[in-house]
Design an enzyme around this catalytic site. Structure first.
Site, PDB file in Angstrom:
ATOM      1  N   THR A   1      -4.097   5.735   2.529  1.00 30.00           N
ATOM      2  CA  THR A   1      -2.725   5.832   1.849  1.00 30.00           C
ATOM      3  C   THR A   1      -3.113   6.776   0.859  1.00 30.00           C
ATOM      4  O   THR A   1      -2.176   7.551   0.785  1.00 30.00           O
ATOM      5  CB  THR A   1      -1.295   4.527   1.943  1.00 30.00           C
ATOM      6  OG1 THR A   1      -2.263   4.020   3.235  1.00 30.00           O
ATOM      7  CG2 THR A   1      -0.611   5.236   2.031  1.00 30.00           C
TER       8      THR A   1
ATOM      9  N   LYS B   1       0.458  -1.116   0.218  1.00 30.44           N
ATOM     10  CA  LYS B   1       0.077   0.004   0.178  1.00 30.44           C
ATOM     11  C   LYS B   1       0.862   1.543  -0.119  1.00 30.44           C
ATOM     12  O   LYS B   1       0.685   2.440  -0.417  1.00 30.44           O
ATOM     13  CB  LYS B   1      -1.490  -0.029   1.248  1.00 30.44           C
ATOM     14  CG  LYS B   1      -0.405  -0.247   2.329  1.00 30.44           C
ATOM     15  CD  LYS B   1      -0.135   1.360   3.082  1.00 30.44           C
ATOM     16  CE  LYS B   1       0.364   1.688   4.502  1.00 30.44           C
ATOM     17  NZ  LYS B   1       0.233   3.238   5.612  1.00 30.44           N
TER      18      LYS B   1
END
Length: 329
Positions: free
Chosen positions: A239, A182
């Site tokens: 994120t 991620k």
């Protein structure tokens, strides 16, 4: 319970507060001498804007921190875990790892690193959890993952606050793969933001990134369903879209034409996605798998590829059906 927290960056500091709020005795190890003095004098940090509870203790002595408790929370970035912990005895220690990434030198996940260093056990705590929001007691939900579900549940049950909820999971591999990838994808999200902040493109990025999570996860032994949970899609969304993301900020600067060395020199905090991008590139070669987005991020960072060219090349890939896309595309 007595708990040692190793690493006084934003996440280690915020976690110390959560643990203290849950009724535990906490000793926070601080590497920087100036930060240690600041914490002793004001209980404030230059990494995060909070005042820490009076019952949190501070030390600059790693041996003292390790002798304080057999339960150790690690907030040291993945690339520095080996350097920090190879000088201490971990054989009786239960490690709760907070860091996300893959060690570049040996392509190890954090739990693999700690087991190699002799830890009794290692549990991973991960999910959509910006330190700034956790420190401000904004409701946050994460996952505790371990090979043995009872270890994951043990860590889950340590937390007793109204703002920090933990689920348990026995797919540690999937949780750690999610935490690593991620950050790489967040750099791509930052490139999109730096080039115009396109909503269509960002949504496509997040969706197609899950394919890469599953491909790499399959090679390492993860469960595909983990990537639809808090550590997977949950952490990926925050994120790629949140203002606090260090990795997304790196991507924005890359889109504006800055070189990676210049970007990293100007930053006080660690962007784990940069070294992890190289590690993921090496893993893709090892397993002979295609990770198109991660590959373009690597090329932009380390080979100087123009970000717009990278996007054009992704859009020009051969046409595919979306049927069974999780397995076959």
């Amino acid at each position: 319970m007595r708990i040692s927290v190793i690493g006084a960056g934003s996440w280690g500091t915020a976690m110390s507060k959560v643990l203290a709020n849950s009724g535990h005795e906490v000793l926070l190890w601080v590497r920087e001498a100036d930060l240690l003095n600041m914490l002793h004098e004001s209980r404030r940090s230059y990494y995060i804007d909070i005042v820490l509870p009076n019952d949190i203790l501070f030390t600059g002595d790693i041996q003292q921190a390790m002798s304080f408790s057999n339960l150790v929370f690690n907030a040291v970035p993945v690339q520095f875990i080996r350097k920090v912990f190879e000088t201490v005895d971990l054989h009786e220690k239960k490690i709760v790892n907070l860091s996300k990434g893959i060690e570049l030198t040996f392509l190890k996940r954090p739990s693999e690193l700690f087991k190699e260093l002799g830890a009794h056990s290692c549990i991973t705590l991960s999910g959509p959890s910006y330190a700034d929001e956790v420190a401000k007691e904004i409701p946050t939900t994460v996952v505790s993952a371990a090979e043995e579900i009872e270890d994951a549940r043990f860590v889950r049950d340590l937390f007793k606050t109204r703002y920090f909820r933990v689920y348990s999971n026995n797919d540690q591999i999937g949780v750690e793969v999610s935490g690593a990838l991620k950050n790489v994808i967040a750099i791509a999200a930052g490139i999109i933001d730096g080039m115009g902040g396109w909503y269509n493109t960002k949504a496509s990025l997040i969706t197609r990134a899950i394919v890469e999570f599953i491909r790499l996860g399959n090679c390492l032994g993860a469960k595909p369903e983990t990537f639809g949970g808090l550590a997977g899609i949950g952490d990926l969304i925050v994120t790629c879209t949140g203002k606090y993301s260090r990795n997304r900020a790196v991507g924005e600067e890359l889109a504006r034409g800055k070189k990676i060395d210049e970007i990293l020199r100007s930053r006080k905090t660690v962007a784990e996605g940069v070294p992890t991008s190289r590690a993921v590139h090496e893993l893709a070669k090892r397993f002979n798998i295609e990770l198109p987005i991660s590959s373009k991020v690597y090329q932009v960072i380390f080979e100087g590829k123009n970000p717009w060219q990278a996007i054009e090349e992704l859009m020009a890939r051969s046409q595919k059906d979306e049927i069974n896309w999780l397995q076959n595309q």
